[in-house]
Design an enzyme around this catalytic site. Sequence first.
Site, PDB file in Angstrom:
ATOM      1  N   CYS A   1     -12.265  -2.299   7.075  1.00 48.96           N
ATOM      2  CA  CYS A   1     -11.620  -1.689   5.913  1.00 48.96           C
ATOM      3  C   CYS A   1     -12.606  -1.080   4.921  1.00 48.96           C
ATOM      4  O   CYS A   1     -12.324  -0.052   4.317  1.00 48.96           O
ATOM      5  CB  CYS A   1     -10.737  -2.707   5.202  1.00 48.96           C
TER       6      CYS A   1
ATOM      7  N   CYS B   1      -6.871 -11.499   1.066  1.00 49.75           N
ATOM      8  CA  CYS B   1      -6.784 -11.063   2.461  1.00 49.75           C
ATOM      9  C   CYS B   1      -6.843 -12.270   3.403  1.00 49.75           C
ATOM     10  O   CYS B   1      -7.811 -13.045   3.368  1.00 49.75           O
ATOM     11  CB  CYS B   1      -7.909 -10.101   2.801  1.00 49.75           C
TER      12      CYS B   1
ATOM     13  N   LYS C   1      -5.286   6.339  12.385  1.00 50.00           N
ATOM     14  CA  LYS C   1      -5.721   6.889  11.104  1.00 50.00           C
ATOM     15  C   LYS C   1      -6.122   8.359  11.256  1.00 50.00           C
ATOM     16  O   LYS C   1      -6.814   8.723  12.198  1.00 50.00           O
ATOM     17  CB  LYS C   1      -6.899   6.072  10.552  1.00 50.00           C
TER      18      LYS C   1
ATOM     19  N   ARG D   1      -1.224   6.080   9.730  1.00 47.51           N
ATOM     20  CA  ARG D   1      -1.317   5.578   8.361  1.00 47.51           C
ATOM     21  C   ARG D   1      -1.421   6.730   7.342  1.00 47.51           C
ATOM     22  O   ARG D   1      -1.329   7.898   7.698  1.00 47.51           O
ATOM     23  CB  ARG D   1      -2.530   4.652   8.236  1.00 47.51           C
TER      24      ARG D   1
ATOM     25  N   CYS E   1     -14.590  -4.120   0.700  1.00 49.59           N
ATOM     26  CA  CYS E   1     -13.159  -4.320   0.903  1.00 49.59           C
ATOM     27  C   CYS E   1     -12.667  -5.378  -0.085  1.00 49.59           C
ATOM     28  O   CYS E   1     -13.450  -6.001  -0.807  1.00 49.59           O
ATOM     29  CB  CYS E   1     -12.870  -4.745   2.331  1.00 49.59           C
TER      30      CYS E   1
ATOM     31  N   CYS F   1     -14.743  -9.258   6.828  1.00 46.36           N
ATOM     32  CA  CYS F   1     -14.485  -9.511   8.244  1.00 46.36           C
ATOM     33  C   CYS F   1     -14.815  -8.246   9.015  1.00 46.36           C
ATOM     34  O   CYS F   1     -15.107  -7.204   8.415  1.00 46.36           O
ATOM     35  CB  CYS F   1     -13.020  -9.943   8.456  1.00 46.36           C
TER      36      CYS F   1
ATOM     37  N   ARG G   1       0.859  -1.190   0.000  1.00 45.33           N
ATOM     38  CA  ARG G   1       0.000   0.000   0.000  1.00 45.33           C
ATOM     39  C   ARG G   1       0.894   1.238   0.000  1.00 45.33           C
ATOM     40  O   ARG G   1       1.725   1.410   0.894  1.00 45.33           O
ATOM     41  CB  ARG G   1      -0.905  -0.010   1.236  1.00 45.33           C
TER      42      ARG G   1
ATOM     43  N   LYS H   1      -2.814   0.599  15.150  1.00 42.30           N
ATOM     44  CA  LYS H   1      -2.829   1.503  14.000  1.00 42.30           C
ATOM     45  C   LYS H   1      -3.552   2.797  14.345  1.00 42.30           C
ATOM     46  O   LYS H   1      -4.411   2.841  15.229  1.00 42.30           O
ATOM     47  CB  LYS H   1      -3.499   0.827  12.811  1.00 42.30           C
TER      48      LYS H   1
END
Length: 571
Positions: free
Chosen positions: A484, A441, A217, A153, A435, A480, A83, A215
């Site tokens: 995302c 994935c 964002k 991110r 996603c 899931c 990414r 993470k």
Amino acid sequence: MTHPINPDFQVQGQLSDNERLKKDSQLLRGTITKDLKDEITGGFNGDNFMLIRFHGMYQQDDRDIRAERAEQKLEPLHNVMLRARLPGGIITTAQWLAIDEFAGANTLYGSIRLTTRQTFQFHGVLKPKIKSMHQMLHKIGMDSIATAGDVNRNVLCTSNPVESVLHQQAYQWAAKISEHLLPKTRAYAEIWLDEEKVETTEVEPILGETYLPRKFKTTVVIPPQNDVDVHANDLSFVAIAEQGQLIGFNVLVGGGLAMTHGDKGTYPRKAEDFGFIGLEHVLAVAEHVVTVQRDYGDRVNRKNAKTKYTIDRIGADNFKAEVEKRVGVKFQPSRPYEFTGRGDRFGWVEGIDGKWHLTVFIENGRLLDYPGKSLKTGVAEIARIHLGDFRITANQNLIIAGVAPEHKAQIEQLARQHGLINDSVTEQRKNSMACVSMPTCPLAMAEAERYLPTLVTYVESMLARHGIADDHLILRVVGCPNGCGRAMLAEAGLVGRGPGKYNLYLGGNREGTRIPKLYLDNVGEAQILQALDELIGRWVAERRDGEGFGDFVIRAGVVAEVKVSKTDFHA
């Protein structure tokens, strides 16, 4: 150990192994360089499997052929997804042509995937090609630093080409925030760009030697378009303008959508509004929202390590006060703003500078050549003659920006020739998203990207049958519960539970300011379609003027409104 902000909270338990991994990594170096030379496996060993995420990559394999390879006594077809770091989603045409060439020649799938993080991904890069991929990015002025892992991110920014002065100002702040919060370690340059290691004392003044608990964002958004879904992010800066000039931001903290099936201690959450700041304080506020989360986030239970849980645990007022203390500035009262929508504005729009901007719909963000629809080739052909730039949106679409009036006809002809403009695409399809999910994935429980086109066709037929073919609901499908595809801000969101099974959540709104609630648990397609058909029928029969589907299901009592996620979401 007593918590320094909230004395009633005791920090207990053994640190997660990720904390050990980060501490032992030599500031994200690990033994990645050695692993690259290991020809026995196509994957990465030990800690390196996780460490490459901090360099912008996830190790994956093709799950469609996993069982077949196992029967042949072969390891899974290991590869990486990369990414890129692309603050605000702006990319030059020269850069685009370079990534287009790499994707076609060096990936298993040949595609470029536009993502909800307003950047692009390469899928299916085998180990021998990884280093050359990073060097190609570096050559064109790009990298993938900190696009995954426990760091800040890729920073999003509203794709607003119309108010060009305001957008440029907001975009510049997105880029500055991205640079300010990057890891300072030279590990990326040493491993991927062959830069010599300099004997010096490295420190991470913002992220710390063990980086963040999870993470993080960040977004910059320009009302009235909430096209970056501010409530999906740990930190959002809401642009406040006067007479077309940016004067500061309202600061929203603690949004996030990920959860874990069966764990009621996890939940999606809206962000808190901390107040207004002037431009001179933006970088300091960004830094110290991060440092407060760094210092007080849960490093024992990673499922509760995100900023949203830190705020719920220590209190929003305490979190805000600690940020103010560290910055040395008090937040002012929030300035008024309103979100009226969050979709992209498709077709041609004219900017205040006289330049034109064409937004094209890319279903699922997947740029590849299909029979009768050569999307990837079409974008490359446009890039070869376009004098402006491209802008990737947070909704997986593409803006061909800065087109002079005399070049509009040529750009449109190429777009139509290659299927990038299709007048038959419905509002429903434009407002649906998924996603990546299967087959790449490793977290995916159910299909998403590959299922979305079929699901949208079903919903389109329902809308037509009920006489509202030109209307839509915000529909999202994820494989899931990790968030995302931002299903937890949809009017109707499907979250994968297992092969062909989903949870159906209802009750988000069109503005993206409300979390939906569980309506059906672990059901198949037939039950989902029956429920949606019945509810769309009720919506048409009982709706008020201009009432969206999500607002209707709340008002009609189909599901209860989620006001406070910690208490309401699982109730």
